[in-house]
Scaffold this motif. Structure first.
Motif, PDB file in Angstrom:
ATOM      1  N   ALA A 238      62.008 -50.624   8.332  1.00 17.60           N
ATOM      2  CA  ALA A 238      62.228 -50.208   7.026  1.00 17.60           C
ATOM      3  C   ALA A 238      63.724 -50.970   6.365  1.00 17.60           C
ATOM      4  O   ALA A 238      64.710 -51.248   7.065  1.00 17.60           O
ATOM      5  CB  ALA A 238      62.126 -48.633   7.041  1.00 17.60           C
ATOM      6  N   GLY A 239      63.255 -51.594   5.363  1.00 14.32           N
ATOM      7  CA  GLY A 239      64.334 -52.121   4.748  1.00 14.32           C
ATOM      8  C   GLY A 239      64.866 -53.696   5.110  1.00 14.32           C
ATOM      9  O   GLY A 239      65.814 -54.154   4.550  1.00 14.32           O
ATOM     10  N   LEU A 240      64.310 -53.904   6.149  1.00 19.80           N
ATOM     11  CA  LEU A 240      64.402 -55.363   6.653  1.00 19.80           C
ATOM     12  C   LEU A 240      64.141 -56.496   5.794  1.00 19.80           C
ATOM     13  O   LEU A 240      62.942 -56.491   5.403  1.00 19.80           O
ATOM     14  CB  LEU A 240      64.256 -55.611   8.102  1.00 19.80           C
ATOM     15  CG  LEU A 240      64.607 -54.708   9.082  1.00 19.80           C
ATOM     16  CD1 LEU A 240      64.182 -55.163  10.589  1.00 19.80           C
ATOM     17  CD2 LEU A 240      66.302 -54.824   9.169  1.00 19.80           C
ATOM     18  N   PRO A 241      64.891 -57.665   5.399  1.00 21.03           N
ATOM     19  CA  PRO A 241      64.299 -58.629   4.663  1.00 21.03           C
ATOM     20  C   PRO A 241      63.281 -59.402   5.323  1.00 21.03           C
ATOM     21  O   PRO A 241      62.533 -60.015   4.572  1.00 21.03           O
ATOM     22  CB  PRO A 241      65.633 -59.538   4.373  1.00 21.03           C
ATOM     23  CG  PRO A 241      66.731 -59.176   5.584  1.00 21.03           C
ATOM     24  CD  PRO A 241      66.251 -57.649   6.017  1.00 21.03           C
ATOM     25  N   ALA A 242      63.357 -59.473   6.675  1.00 24.31           N
ATOM     26  CA  ALA A 242      62.390 -60.208   7.421  1.00 24.31           C
ATOM     27  C   ALA A 242      61.541 -59.474   8.474  1.00 24.31           C
ATOM     28  O   ALA A 242      61.908 -59.839   9.657  1.00 24.31           O
ATOM     29  CB  ALA A 242      62.952 -61.538   7.881  1.00 24.31           C
ATOM     30  N   PRO A 243      60.982 -58.369   8.060  1.00 26.90           N
ATOM     31  CA  PRO A 243      60.380 -57.487   9.394  1.00 26.90           C
ATOM     32  C   PRO A 243      59.498 -58.257  10.282  1.00 26.90           C
ATOM     33  O   PRO A 243      59.542 -57.815  11.409  1.00 26.90           O
ATOM     34  CB  PRO A 243      59.527 -56.499   8.324  1.00 26.90           C
ATOM     35  CG  PRO A 243      59.190 -57.097   7.033  1.00 26.90           C
ATOM     36  CD  PRO A 243      60.454 -58.208   6.830  1.00 26.90           C
ATOM     37  N   GLN A 244      58.563 -59.308   9.816  1.00 25.33           N
ATOM     38  CA  GLN A 244      57.870 -60.127  10.646  1.00 25.33           C
ATOM     39  C   GLN A 244      58.855 -60.836  11.723  1.00 25.33           C
ATOM     40  O   GLN A 244      58.373 -60.505  12.906  1.00 25.33           O
ATOM     41  CB  GLN A 244      57.061 -61.207  10.034  1.00 25.33           C
ATOM     42  CG  GLN A 244      55.810 -60.298   9.495  1.00 25.33           C
ATOM     43  CD  GLN A 244      56.071 -60.167   7.823  1.00 25.33           C
ATOM     44  OE1 GLN A 244      57.114 -60.233   7.461  1.00 25.33           O
ATOM     45  NE2 GLN A 244      54.781 -60.409   7.000  1.00 25.33           N
ATOM     46  N   ARG A 245      59.609 -61.318  11.449  1.00 29.20           N
ATOM     47  CA  ARG A 245      60.662 -62.127  12.180  1.00 29.20           C
ATOM     48  C   ARG A 245      61.241 -61.274  13.350  1.00 29.20           C
ATOM     49  O   ARG A 245      61.158 -61.374  14.586  1.00 29.20           O
ATOM     50  CB  ARG A 245      61.832 -63.043  11.659  1.00 29.20           C
ATOM     51  CG  ARG A 245      62.586 -63.709  12.504  1.00 29.20           C
ATOM     52  CD  ARG A 245      63.742 -64.415  11.724  1.00 29.20           C
ATOM     53  NE  ARG A 245      64.294 -65.359  12.617  1.00 29.20           N
ATOM     54  CZ  ARG A 245      65.680 -64.833  13.359  1.00 29.20           C
ATOM     55  NH1 ARG A 245      66.085 -63.551  13.453  1.00 29.20           N
ATOM     56  NH2 ARG A 245      66.132 -65.554  13.959  1.00 29.20           N
ATOM     57  N   THR A 246      61.637 -59.877  12.767  1.00 28.11           N
ATOM     58  CA  THR A 246      62.174 -58.717  13.639  1.00 28.11           C
ATOM     59  C   THR A 246      61.342 -58.487  14.646  1.00 28.11           C
ATOM     60  O   THR A 246      61.541 -58.250  15.911  1.00 28.11           O
ATOM     61  CB  THR A 246      62.602 -57.506  12.936  1.00 28.11           C
ATOM     62  OG1 THR A 246      63.679 -58.105  12.021  1.00 28.11           O
ATOM     63  CG2 THR A 246      63.405 -56.583  13.844  1.00 28.11           C
ATOM     64  N   ALA A 247      59.871 -58.469  14.293  1.00 27.13           N
ATOM     65  CA  ALA A 247      58.937 -57.728  15.406  1.00 27.13           C
ATOM     66  C   ALA A 247      58.467 -59.052  16.146  1.00 27.13           C
ATOM     67  O   ALA A 247      58.390 -58.471  17.499  1.00 27.13           O
ATOM     68  CB  ALA A 247      57.624 -57.589  14.393  1.00 27.13           C
ATOM     69  N   ARG A 248      58.686 -60.304  15.761  1.00 26.03           N
ATOM     70  CA  ARG A 248      58.215 -61.213  16.771  1.00 26.03           C
ATOM     71  C   ARG A 248      59.268 -61.428  17.694  1.00 26.03           C
ATOM     72  O   ARG A 248      58.986 -61.628  19.042  1.00 26.03           O
ATOM     73  CB  ARG A 248      58.192 -62.677  15.827  1.00 26.03           C
ATOM     74  CG  ARG A 248      56.715 -62.775  15.037  1.00 26.03           C
ATOM     75  CD  ARG A 248      56.633 -64.176  14.794  1.00 26.03           C
ATOM     76  NE  ARG A 248      57.664 -64.624  13.789  1.00 26.03           N
ATOM     77  CZ  ARG A 248      57.719 -64.623  12.567  1.00 26.03           C
ATOM     78  NH1 ARG A 248      56.442 -63.933  11.812  1.00 26.03           N
ATOM     79  NH2 ARG A 248      58.582 -64.968  11.798  1.00 26.03           N
TER      80      ARG A 248
ATOM     81  N   ALA B 225      50.596 -58.456  14.951  1.00 32.26           N
ATOM     82  CA  ALA B 225      51.996 -57.864  14.370  1.00 32.26           C
ATOM     83  C   ALA B 225      52.158 -58.380  12.607  1.00 32.26           C
ATOM     84  O   ALA B 225      52.414 -57.595  12.058  1.00 32.26           O
ATOM     85  CB  ALA B 225      53.092 -58.106  15.361  1.00 32.26           C
ATOM     86  N   SER B 226      52.384 -59.656  12.830  1.00 29.56           N
ATOM     87  CA  SER B 226      52.622 -60.417  11.450  1.00 29.56           C
ATOM     88  C   SER B 226      51.705 -59.770  10.420  1.00 29.56           C
ATOM     89  O   SER B 226      51.950 -59.625   9.215  1.00 29.56           O
ATOM     90  CB  SER B 226      52.800 -62.080  11.681  1.00 29.56           C
ATOM     91  OG  SER B 226      53.821 -62.138  12.402  1.00 29.56           O
ATOM     92  N   GLU B 227      50.456 -60.128  10.646  1.00 27.40           N
ATOM     93  CA  GLU B 227      49.394 -59.861   9.708  1.00 27.40           C
ATOM     94  C   GLU B 227      49.362 -58.151   9.486  1.00 27.40           C
ATOM     95  O   GLU B 227      49.442 -57.756   8.292  1.00 27.40           O
ATOM     96  CB  GLU B 227      47.895 -59.827  10.167  1.00 27.40           C
ATOM     97  CG  GLU B 227      47.891 -61.608  10.536  1.00 27.40           C
ATOM     98  CD  GLU B 227      47.874 -62.349   8.863  1.00 27.40           C
ATOM     99  OE1 GLU B 227      47.716 -61.502   7.922  1.00 27.40           O
ATOM    100  OE2 GLU B 227      48.156 -63.509   8.916  1.00 27.40           O
ATOM    101  N   LEU B 228      49.576 -57.452  10.509  1.00 31.11           N
ATOM    102  CA  LEU B 228      49.767 -55.753  10.246  1.00 31.11           C
ATOM    103  C   LEU B 228      50.841 -55.404   9.212  1.00 31.11           C
ATOM    104  O   LEU B 228      50.895 -54.647   8.321  1.00 31.11           O
ATOM    105  CB  LEU B 228      49.774 -55.175  11.589  1.00 31.11           C
ATOM    106  CG  LEU B 228      48.601 -55.013  12.300  1.00 31.11           C
ATOM    107  CD1 LEU B 228      49.082 -54.368  13.652  1.00 31.11           C
ATOM    108  CD2 LEU B 228      47.384 -54.406  11.732  1.00 31.11           C
ATOM    109  N   ILE B 229      51.980 -56.214   9.662  1.00 28.91           N
ATOM    110  CA  ILE B 229      53.483 -56.074   8.834  1.00 28.91           C
ATOM    111  C   ILE B 229      52.942 -56.604   7.198  1.00 28.91           C
ATOM    112  O   ILE B 229      53.384 -55.984   6.277  1.00 28.91           O
ATOM    113  CB  ILE B 229      54.447 -56.524   9.391  1.00 28.91           C
ATOM    114  CG1 ILE B 229      54.905 -55.726  10.697  1.00 28.91           C
ATOM    115  CG2 ILE B 229      55.932 -56.465   8.572  1.00 28.91           C
ATOM    116  CD1 ILE B 229      55.712 -56.629  11.594  1.00 28.91           C
ATOM    117  N   ALA B 230      52.476 -57.513   7.216  1.00 30.19           N
ATOM    118  CA  ALA B 230      52.289 -58.270   5.733  1.00 30.19           C
ATOM    119  C   ALA B 230      51.280 -57.407   5.110  1.00 30.19           C
ATOM    120  O   ALA B 230      51.484 -57.271   3.861  1.00 30.19           O
ATOM    121  CB  ALA B 230      51.593 -59.567   6.024  1.00 30.19           C
ATOM    122  N   ASN B 231      50.381 -56.584   5.528  1.00 28.08           N
ATOM    123  CA  ASN B 231      49.542 -55.947   4.903  1.00 28.08           C
ATOM    124  C   ASN B 231      50.194 -54.630   4.537  1.00 28.08           C
ATOM    125  O   ASN B 231      50.024 -54.022   3.216  1.00 28.08           O
ATOM    126  CB  ASN B 231      48.419 -55.426   5.888  1.00 28.08           C
ATOM    127  CG  ASN B 231      47.262 -56.385   6.074  1.00 28.08           C
ATOM    128  OD1 ASN B 231      47.108 -57.508   5.137  1.00 28.08           O
ATOM    129  ND2 ASN B 231      46.351 -56.020   6.710  1.00 28.08           N
TER     130      ASN B 231
END
Length: 150
Positions: free
Chosen positions: A26-36, A58-64
């Motif tokens: 939540a609130g991160l500027p690059a959540p996909q990067r954090t997840a990776r 994960a990137s696709e789920l977060i983008a959605n």
């Protein structure tokens, strides 16, 4: 018909839960990067190809979650004896708008849809995926089973 996520996880078809973690997004500027980054370190004992698939899922789920709700709240990573489950939680309650059979085409012949490809990718990489309501929104879960476990 492939088993549902609930069947795989809840009836213990994936074996015992070995480890899990929740990564706040939540609130991160690059959540996909954090997840990776989290997936790379957390899945260090998993087959490299499965880690790559997990990162794309994960990137696709977060983008959605970012595009269709107020953004991803967290990613849950669960490692089982026979596979991995990834869940992305968001605050949206729109579980009925997710297509049960995603596709990569629009209504026009010979064209590609402007959206909807994320779930199409997830459906083709994961062994199964589902969406479940939570107390404050929903979680979209994708399961990857280990090579030879199914």
């Amino acid at each position: 018909m492939p088993p549902t996520t609930a069947e795989l996880v809840h009836d213990r078809s994936l074996g015992n839960l070995l480890d899990h973690c929740d990564v706040e997004l939540a609130g991160l500027p690059a959540p996909q990067r954090t997840a990776r980054v989290a997936l790379t370190s957390f899945l260090d004992n998993v087959d490299e190809g499965q880690v790559d698939d997990a990162m794309l899922i994960a990137s696709e789920l977060i983008a959605n979650a970012v595009q269709h709700s107020s953004g991803a709240v967290l990613i849950r990573i669960e490692v089982y004896e026979l596979g991995t489950a990834l869940g992305v939680v968001d605050l949206g309650r729109d579980t009925d708008v997710l297509p049960s059979q995603p596709h990569n085409s629009s209504v026009e012949p010979d064209s590609v849809a402007a959206s909807g490809r994320g779930l199409f990718i997830i459906q083709n990489l994961a062994d199964t995926w589902s969406v479940e309501e939570t107390a404050n929104g929903k979680i979209v879960i994708a399961v990857l089973t280990r090579e030879g476990s199914r």
